[in-house]
Design a protein around this motif. Structure first.
Motif, PDB file in Angstrom:
ATOM      1  N   GLY A 169      35.174  51.357  35.990  1.00 62.76           N
ATOM      2  CA  GLY A 169      36.277  50.567  36.503  1.00 62.76           C
ATOM      3  C   GLY A 169      36.936  49.657  35.497  1.00 62.76           C
ATOM      4  N   TRP A 195      32.331  40.589  39.324  1.00 60.34           N
ATOM      5  CA  TRP A 195      33.073  41.856  39.285  1.00 60.34           C
ATOM      6  C   TRP A 195      32.315  43.000  38.604  1.00 60.34           C
ATOM      7  N   GLY A 197      32.242  45.992  39.475  1.00 62.44           N
ATOM      8  CA  GLY A 197      33.093  47.180  39.492  1.00 62.44           C
ATOM      9  C   GLY A 197      34.377  46.994  38.708  1.00 62.44           C
ATOM     10  N   ARG A 229      38.773  48.065  38.862  1.00 65.73           N
ATOM     11  CA  ARG A 229      38.840  48.950  40.028  1.00 65.73           C
ATOM     12  C   ARG A 229      38.413  48.209  41.294  1.00 65.73           C
ATOM     13  N   GLN A 230      37.344  47.435  41.204  1.00 65.63           N
ATOM     14  CA  GLN A 230      36.870  46.668  42.353  1.00 65.63           C
ATOM     15  C   GLN A 230      37.829  45.544  42.710  1.00 65.63           C
ATOM     16  N   SER A 285      39.728  45.042  46.296  1.00 64.06           N
ATOM     17  CA  SER A 285      39.565  43.797  47.047  1.00 64.06           C
ATOM     18  C   SER A 285      40.915  43.163  47.382  1.00 64.06           C
ATOM     19  N   VAL A 318      27.278  46.258  45.771  1.00 63.06           N
ATOM     20  CA  VAL A 318      27.792  46.227  44.405  1.00 63.06           C
ATOM     21  C   VAL A 318      27.475  47.506  43.639  1.00 63.06           C
TER      22      VAL A 318
END
Length: 328
Positions: free
Chosen positions: A41, A223, A225, A228-229, A233, A270
C-alpha cells in the motif's frame, strides 16, 4: 516533473517524497533494472508507472505481473507464453508478459514470492535477452525494461537463501525504497484532503475537511496498510459524513495508534490484505529492533553488556544494530 504524473501531487510534498521524485526522474532516463522496495500500500506500482512515464519507453506498453499470485507451474507460461498443445488446456498460442511488454516496461511485482526454480528461469531470460515459449524450441528476442518490486528487502531474502544471489546481483542496478506513511506523516493531511475531494466528486457530496479530533486521530494512527488503507478509510468517512468528517466516521478510532511496530488486535483487522510472510517479517524485525534498543538504553549504550544480557555475542549484536538502523 510534469503535472500529468507529478509524484509530489500524487504522494505529497514531504522531504522524503521530494527526494524520491528526484531519484525516479534520474533513473527513469536510463534503461537500468530497478528494485522497488516498500510495504504493502505504499505506492510501488505508482513509482513503477512514473519510471515508465519518464523513460524513453513511455510510448511502449507497461505490463505488470504479480509473481506471488500465480502458481509456479503456470508462471513460466505467464512470463514466456506457450504454444498450442504445449500442455493440457493450451488450446491456442498465447504470448507471455515479456512479449506483451515489447519496447516497453515489465513490472515483476512481489518478486520475492518467486520460487527458486522460477528465479533460475527468469535469470536465464534476462541474461540471454531471449525467451522460449513453453512447448517451443524457437527463441524469441526480448526488448523490455525490467522493474521489480517487493514488500521485503530482497537483499535480506538473498542472505537467508530464499532469493538467488546471482539473480539479486543481476537485478540490483538501482534500488528505490519507499518510506512508509508512518514515517512521513506530514503527507497525511494533504493525501486525506485529496481523497476527500475525489470521493466528493464520486458521491456528489460536499464534505469539508475534518474535525480537530478526527485530524488528530489520522496523525496518531500508524497506518500499517499505508496510503491504500488511508484512502479506504477516507472514502468510508466521506460516505458517512454530512459536513465535516468526525472521529467516529473513521474506521481507525478503536484500533491501535502509532508505535514502532505492528500491534496485534483480536480481530486482526490490521492484517487484512497483507501476506503472512509480510506480517510475520514486519513484526519480527520490529520486535527485535525494540528489544535491542531497550537493552542499549538499559545499559547506557554498553553493547558488550547488552549482548551478554541478550545471550548473543558482541559481533552478532553489532551487525543487528547496523542492519536494523538502531541508534546507538
Amino acid at each position: 516533473m510534469d503535472e500529468h504524473f507529478s509524484l509530489t501531487r500524487k504522494m505529497g510534498s514531504s522531504d522524503a517524497i521530494c527526494k524520491l521524485a528526484v531519484k525516479v526522474n534520474r533513473v527513469a532516463k536510463s534503461d537500468f533494472t530497478v528494485i522497488i522496495i516498500g510495504e504493502s500500500g505504499s505506492g510501488k506500482e505508482l513509482i513503477s508507472r512514473a519510471i515508465h512515464h519518464y523513460s524513453h519507453r513511455a510510448k511502449g506498453p507497461f505490463v505488470a505481473i504479480d509473481c506471488g499470485a500465480i502458481p509456479e507451474n503456470l508462471l513460466e507460461s505467464e512470463l514466456f507464453g506457450h504454444e498450442k498443445g504445449a500442455f493440457t488446456g493450451a488450446i491456442k498460442q498465447k504470448p507471455g508478459k515479456f512479449e506483451m511488454a515489447k519496447k516497453g516496461t515489465l513490472l515483476l511485482d512481489e518478486i520475492s514470492n518467486m520460487t527458486l526454480g522460477a528465479q533460475a528461469k527468469l535469470l536465464r531470460a534476462i541474461q540471454e535477452k531471449m525467451i522460449y515459449r513453453v512447448g517451443s524450441t524457437d527463441p524469441f528476442e526480448i526488448d523490455v525494461r525490467i522493474l521489480v518490486s517487493s514488500n521485503q528487502d530482497i537483499g535480506d531474502a538473498e542472505a537467508s537463501r530464499s532469493f538467488r544471489r546471482d539473480l539479486y546481483y543481476r537485478l540490483n542496478e538501482f534500488t528505490i525504497r519507499i518510506p512508509p506513511l508512518r514515517k512521513r506523516k506530514e503527507d497525511i493531511p494533504y493525501l486525506a484532503n485529496m481523497f476527500i475531494e475525489e470521493t466528493n466528486v464520486e458521491l456528489g457530496k460536499n464534505v469539508k475537511g475534518f474535525s480537530e479530533k478526527a485530524g488528530e486521530a489520522l496523525l496518531k494512527y500508524h497506518w500499517p496498510g499505508n496510503v491504500r488503507q488511508l484512502k479506504a478509510s477516507i472514502r468510508r468517512a466521506v460516505l458517512l459524513a454530512d459536513e465535516a468528517i468526525e472521529e467516529e466516521h473513521l474506521d481507525i478510532v478503536n484500533e491501535p495508534v502509532d508505535r514502532g511496530y505492528m500491534q496485534f488486535t483480536s480481530q486482526g483487522e490490521v492484517w487484512i490484505g497483507r501476506s503472512l510472510k509480510e506480517i510475520v517479517q514486519e513484526n519480527t524485525r520490529s520486535l527485535e529492533r525494540e528489544v535491542i534498543q531497550f537493552m542499549l538504553n538499559y545499559t547506557d549504550g554498553n553493547k558488550s553488556k547488552a549482548a551478554s544480557l541478550l545471550k548473543i555475542d558482541y559481533k552478532t549484536l553489532y551487525n543487528k544494530i547496523k542492519k536494523l538502523g538502531i541508534k546507538k
